[in-house]
Design a protein around this motif. Sequence first.
Motif: not given
Lengths: 171, 205
Positions: A86, A88-89, A92-93
Amino acid sequence: MTSSEKEKIFTGVFKENKDRIFRLCYTSLNNKDEVDDLFQEVMINVWRSLESFRNESKISTWIYRITVNTALLFNRRFKTKLNRFANLEPNELDENHHYEDSFQKNLDEELKSLHNAIAKLNKQDRLIIGLFLEDMSYEEISEIVGISTNYVGVKINRIKTVLAKTMEGLK
Amino acid sequence: MKEFDALKKNWQTQKPAGGMKLNADEIISDSLSRLRKFEKRIFRINMVKTAGIVLASALIIWSMLFVTPVSAVKIAGVAWLLISIAVFWTKYLMIQLRTGKLNVKEKSLDFIDDVLKNFSGQRGLFRKDFKFFGAALITGINILYLDLLNDMPPLERLSFHVLVSAVLTAALYAGIKFRMRRFKNENEPLENELIKMKEDLEESK
């Protein structure tokens, strides 16, 4: 269900339940750095399951089941696989990776002590007491976990005793 | 220690600090866009796998039945190979599909059961089914070579059959070993953890 309806329900569910889901994710993990990853995995599972929600149970029971089951299965290897797919790093959140500091900083001593005592339990007991602390009834916990109502009571009493002893020891 | 009821109220006042509370909309839209990417990616991977199988099957049929003269033995060999591939691939895809669609909405005890069954299915696929698939593959290839090597002297033919079978057996054995090691490293720790959880929850049932 159209895509916009799905997004509307998802957004509503997230806004309504994010604090409780977060607390349950946080409680289930020993490595608190993973809480944002688990939280996001719960959201992914909620998203993927939304179309099959049939109002047969309360939405909160439904969400908690997904949270508990995702937490039971959660481990770094699965997470890594998902992130690879995905993109999803974790970094980055937003400020998610500061949760632990911010979260614990504002807690009183008794809650910190409770968190530390819960951390010594096994995963399923952490989740069961997490549900209890969210004010779920024994019936609701039974509906989520799949054990009988009576034994939810037995289990919670046992967990409470262990927690009380641990918290005394931590003082 | 305060009563748990009092602790409960205090517990529920805890809020995730920082970004989540302040930027909920941002996180929602961010997550949704990633979720869409994730779903598209999975769909693409499945399409590529399916296309690969269709292409491989078409190549077998084309090379064996349209490039060289057709015979009953060759048709039997191709049919045998295609059926073996189809059976194994269907089983593999069904297990993959089940893994991708674990029912997280089930009661936890049922969910754990489901996951454990899935692990057992994956293990069985490579411990048992893959061996049958390998044997079927070697048989199919040998049937094809029965026809393709028709003009060779018997000893050379026999050597060729033995060599092809040995190479295929070694490759399949290596494949099983690799897959089982991967399973042991990736899945077994979680499987053992889930077995303990199940025992613990069932003990109180």
